[in-house]
Design a protein around this motif. Structure first.
Motif, PDB file in Angstrom:
ATOM      1  N   CYS A 193       9.259   0.913   0.984  1.00  0.00           N
ATOM      2  CA  CYS A 193       7.922   0.266   0.510  1.00  0.00           C
ATOM      3  C   CYS A 193       8.088  -0.889  -0.528  1.00  0.00           C
ATOM      4  N   LEU A 209      -5.101  -0.307  -5.053  1.00  0.00           N
ATOM      5  CA  LEU A 209      -4.797  -1.302  -4.577  1.00  0.00           C
ATOM      6  C   LEU A 209      -4.759  -2.631  -5.773  1.00  0.00           C
ATOM      7  N   ASN A 213      -2.014  -8.527  -2.422  1.00  0.00           N
ATOM      8  CA  ASN A 213      -1.780  -7.709  -1.409  1.00  0.00           C
ATOM      9  C   ASN A 213      -0.383  -6.506  -1.879  1.00  0.00           C
ATOM     10  N   TYR A 215       0.260  -2.654  -3.615  1.00  0.00           N
ATOM     11  CA  TYR A 215      -0.290  -1.391  -3.744  1.00  0.00           C
ATOM     12  C   TYR A 215       0.514  -0.708  -4.888  1.00  0.00           C
ATOM     13  N   PHE A 233       3.369  -4.355   2.705  1.00  0.00           N
ATOM     14  CA  PHE A 233       1.745  -3.737   2.785  1.00  0.00           C
ATOM     15  C   PHE A 233       1.380  -3.411   3.933  1.00  0.00           C
ATOM     16  N   LYS A 234       1.118  -4.170   5.048  1.00  0.00           N
ATOM     17  CA  LYS A 234       0.464  -4.038   6.045  1.00  0.00           C
ATOM     18  C   LYS A 234       1.142  -2.500   6.764  1.00  0.00           C
ATOM     19  N   GLN A 237      -0.307   0.298   5.103  1.00  0.00           N
ATOM     20  CA  GLN A 237      -1.671   0.530   5.363  1.00  0.00           C
ATOM     21  C   GLN A 237      -1.745   1.225   6.733  1.00  0.00           C
ATOM     22  N   LYS A 238      -1.133   0.882   7.828  1.00  0.00           N
ATOM     23  CA  LYS A 238      -1.107   1.679   9.101  1.00  0.00           C
ATOM     24  C   LYS A 238      -0.649   3.026   8.722  1.00  0.00           C
ATOM     25  N   ASN A 241      -3.961   4.395   7.271  1.00  0.00           N
ATOM     26  CA  ASN A 241      -5.125   3.900   7.953  1.00  0.00           C
ATOM     27  C   ASN A 241      -6.101   3.416   6.798  1.00  0.00           C
ATOM     28  N   LEU A 242      -5.392   2.549   6.097  1.00  0.00           N
ATOM     29  CA  LEU A 242      -6.195   2.150   4.888  1.00  0.00           C
ATOM     30  C   LEU A 242      -6.945   0.572   5.129  1.00  0.00           C
TER      31      LEU A 242
END
Length: 242
Positions: A193, A209, A213, A215, A233-234, A237-238, A241-242
């Protein structure tokens, strides 16, 4: 034929290495750099089998640079080069294959390259099962090795050039760079991360958040918040499912 790159801020040292490699029949120096950041940019394209790094460089410490290399290539073979012998412990803490004192001789370099060949042969034999077979994380505290279940650990972090595994009750020192553990634990619910953090996704209980961008993540039984940087970040999210 081993492909090697060398990074040193002293031109004479690089000239000496070039001369030595010209006498080797089973290894070649494919590139040499005075600027470590340029080496970092070209690393993926060059795909070397080994990297010779000077520890004392003005723009970035060689130990820090090795960690950056390990992020790009967790299995990178690192040979440290220095005029001082008081860095040996730190060198091996970042997963160095060998530690060479200046001035390097052909005999010294041949021995180091042979270690890389032996190490690579061992990796190739293990790679049939790969890091997915990891059962326990061997961790050190007070001169004792503890075998930690990956499901029980909270996160792995880098601090002061050392790698640590943190559980809800203890902080243990690990061997290998964080990139090694990223690869070894990725099928067990672990996620990189941040440059300095690898977390157990099963332990995540709260996500906040932040600006730009990023967390902040809270884990069960953990008072410290774990950052998720823009780079990850992305992907993070996956996972949720954010």
């Amino acid at each position: 034929m081993l492909r090697v790159i060398a990074i040193d801020d002293e031109p004479l040292i690089l000239d000496n290495l070039t001369y030595i490699f010209n006498n080797l029949e089973d290894a070649e120096l494919v590139a040499s750099f005075l600027d470590p950041m340029q080496a970092l940019k070209e690393y993926s394209e060059l795909q070397p089998d080994a990297v010779i790094i000077d520890i004392n460089m003005p723009k970035i410490n060689g130990l820090d640079f090795a960690e950056r290399i390990k992020e790009l290539d967790p299995m990178a073979n690192i040979l440290f080069l220095t005029a001082y012998d008081n860095y040996a412990i730190n060198a091996f803490n970042v997963g160095a294959v060998d530690y060479l004192l200046k001035p390097v001789t052909e005999s010294m370099l041949r021995k180091s390259l042979q270690r890389i060949r032996a190490k690579s042969s061992g990796q190739n034999s293990v790679s049939q099962t790969g890091p997915h077979t990891i059962i326990k994380i061997p961790a050190l505290t007070n001169n004792h090795i503890h075998l930690i279940d990956p499901a029980d650990a909270l996160y792995i972090t880098v601090s002061a050039r050392r790698v640590y595994c943190v559980t809800d009750s203890m902080r243990y020192e690990l061997q290998h760079a964080i990139g090694y553990w990223e690869e070894a634990l990725k099928t067990l619910g672990w996620f990189r991360c941040h440059r300095c953090y690898l977390l157990n996704l099963h332990k995540v209980c709260e996500v906040s958040l932040m600006f730009n961008n990023t967390y902040d993540v809270r884990l069960y039984n953990c008072t410290e918040s774990i950052p998720v940087s823009r780079t990850y970040f992305k992907s993070f999210q996956k996972h949720f499912n954010l």
